[in-house]
Design a protein around this motif. Structure first.
Motif, short mmCIF file in Angstrom:
data_model
loop_
_atom_site.label_atom_id
_atom_site.label_comp_id
_atom_site.label_asym_id
_atom_site.label_seq_id
_atom_site.Cartn_x
_atom_site.Cartn_y
_atom_site.Cartn_z
N SER A 38 0.80 -1.22 0.00
CA SER A 38 0.00 0.00 0.00
C SER A 38 0.83 1.27 0.00
CB SER A 38 -0.92 0.01 1.23
OG SER A 38 -0.17 0.20 2.39
N ILE A 39 2.09 1.18 -0.33
CA ILE A 39 2.90 2.39 -0.44
C ILE A 39 2.88 2.85 -1.89
CG2 ILE A 39 5.23 3.34 -0.29
CD1 ILE A 39 5.76 1.53 2.02
N ASN A 66 -7.30 -2.79 -4.15
CA ASN A 66 -7.26 -2.16 -5.47
C ASN A 66 -7.06 -0.66 -5.37
OD1 ASN A 66 -9.38 -0.62 -7.50
ND2 ASN A 66 -8.04 -2.06 -8.56
N LEU A 67 -7.81 0.00 -4.49
CA LEU A 67 -7.70 1.45 -4.36
C LEU A 67 -6.35 1.86 -3.80
CD1 LEU A 67 -11.27 2.33 -3.01
CD2 LEU A 67 -10.42 2.50 -5.35
N VAL A 150 -15.73 6.75 -5.78
CA VAL A 150 -15.55 5.49 -6.51
C VAL A 150 -16.63 4.51 -6.06
CG1 VAL A 150 -13.97 3.61 -7.06
CG2 VAL A 150 -13.06 5.90 -6.57
N PRO A 151 -17.48 4.03 -6.97
CA PRO A 151 -18.50 3.03 -6.59
C PRO A 151 -17.85 1.77 -6.02
CG PRO A 151 -18.95 3.94 -8.76
CD PRO A 151 -17.59 4.42 -8.38
N SER A 152 -18.57 1.09 -5.13
CA SER A 152 -18.01 -0.10 -4.48
C SER A 152 -17.76 -1.23 -5.46
CB SER A 152 -18.98 -0.57 -3.39
OG SER A 152 -20.25 -0.89 -3.93
N THR A 153 -18.44 -1.20 -6.61
CA THR A 153 -18.27 -2.27 -7.60
C THR A 153 -17.20 -1.97 -8.63
OG1 THR A 153 -20.06 -1.31 -8.92
CG2 THR A 153 -20.66 -3.03 -7.35
N ALA A 154 -16.59 -0.80 -8.56
CA ALA A 154 -15.60 -0.40 -9.57
C ALA A 154 -14.19 -0.67 -9.06
CB ALA A 154 -15.76 1.09 -9.91
N LEU A 157 -7.84 1.50 -12.39
CA LEU A 157 -6.54 1.17 -12.95
C LEU A 157 -5.46 1.83 -12.09
CD1 LEU A 157 -7.41 1.67 -16.71
CD2 LEU A 157 -6.90 -0.51 -15.61
N PRO A 158 -4.25 1.28 -12.06
CA PRO A 158 -3.20 1.83 -11.18
C PRO A 158 -2.90 3.30 -11.42
CG PRO A 158 -2.57 -0.34 -11.99
CD PRO A 158 -3.81 0.05 -12.74
#
Length: 255
Positions: A38-39, A66-67, A150-154, A157-158
């Motif tokens: 997470s860095i 992901n986030l 950001v929706p919970s289902t989305a 991309l990095p």
């Protein structure tokens, strides 16, 4: 007989020392690997634009991973959930990211004790709340000037947050109030426009990003397996944490 006993004692001692050495090295590797999850990488921030990602009622730990995987330095993840509906998720996040909570009047705010996970904030509503109220709670705890919903289902991309920051910084004529995207539900608001976003006929400076920043449907629905990091070494294979599938390295650890 004495020589045999001495030989067995020597072998046992060497095995114990060897195992302890291997375990100590593996612990160092595991600590470094967790820190890398997470860095934000060494990516320069664009124009000093800070972005807080707001996500409410997330469906699993994989959405948070992901986030946190965004490749933009000035960013954070603020997750808001209901305590009654997401008890298991809260417990998993506490365990994975070493979270400790501070109670306020209506919410409990969790932050990590580890410096490497300080980009994550988890806001837990004590009573059942709708999506809009959870968004308000998350916005109150966010520290940056722009709030990216950001929706919970989305799944982003990095480089998604960097694209949003670049679009904001490119507007030299003035500040940007709203940034829309091709992907439904992914919208960024400035602090000044956040309270006005529900007001009809409100004049807001809006720009649109005409490139995808969300993972395609096929990538999100793949069962497998969460790719936590692009680089692995021999220890990952040895500890059975990953496997090779075609030309990809996939994690076997469940989110």
């Amino acid at each position: 007989m004495i020589l045999l006993f001495a030989f067995l004692l020597l072998i046992t001692t060497l095995l114990v020392v060897g195992v302890r050495y291997v375990m100590s090295r593996y612990k160092v590797f595991t600590d470094v690997r967790l820190q890398s999850l997470s860095i934000a990488p060494q990516v320069d921030s664009v124009g000093g634009v800070g972005i807080s990602m707001l996500c409410v009622s997330v469906e699993g730990v994989s959405a948070v991973v992901n986030l946190l995987g965004t490749e933009y330095t000035y960013s954070e993840v603020v997750v808001a959930v209901n305590r009654e509906k997401h008890q298991n998720l809260i417990a998993l996040l506490q365990l994975r990211y070493s979270l400790t909570g501070v109670q306020y009047q209506d919410v409990i705010v969790y932050r990590s004790e580890c410096c490497c996970f300080r980009r994550l904030v988890v806001v837990v509503a004590k009573t059942s709340c709708n999506t809009e109220r959870l968004l308000e709670y998350s916005a109150e705890q966010a520290i940056y000037n722009y709030l990216l919903v950001v929706p919970s289902t989305a799944g982003l991309l990095p480089y998604a947050v960097g694209i949003v920051a670049d679009a904001i910084a490119a507007q030299t004529y003035g500040s940007v109030d709203v940034v829309t995207t091709m992907d439904r539900g992914v919208v960024a608001y400035s602090r000044q426009s956040w309270k006005r976003r529900r007001v009809e006929n409100c004049q807001l400076t809006t720009i649109e990003i005409k490139e995808p920043i969300v993972l395609d449907k096929f990538s999100q629905e793949e069962d497998g397996l969460l790719i936590e990091r692009a680089r692995y070494n021999f220890w990952d294979f040895l500890s059975l944490n990953i496997m090779r599938y075609r030309n990809k390295l996939l994690s076997l650890r469940k989110p």
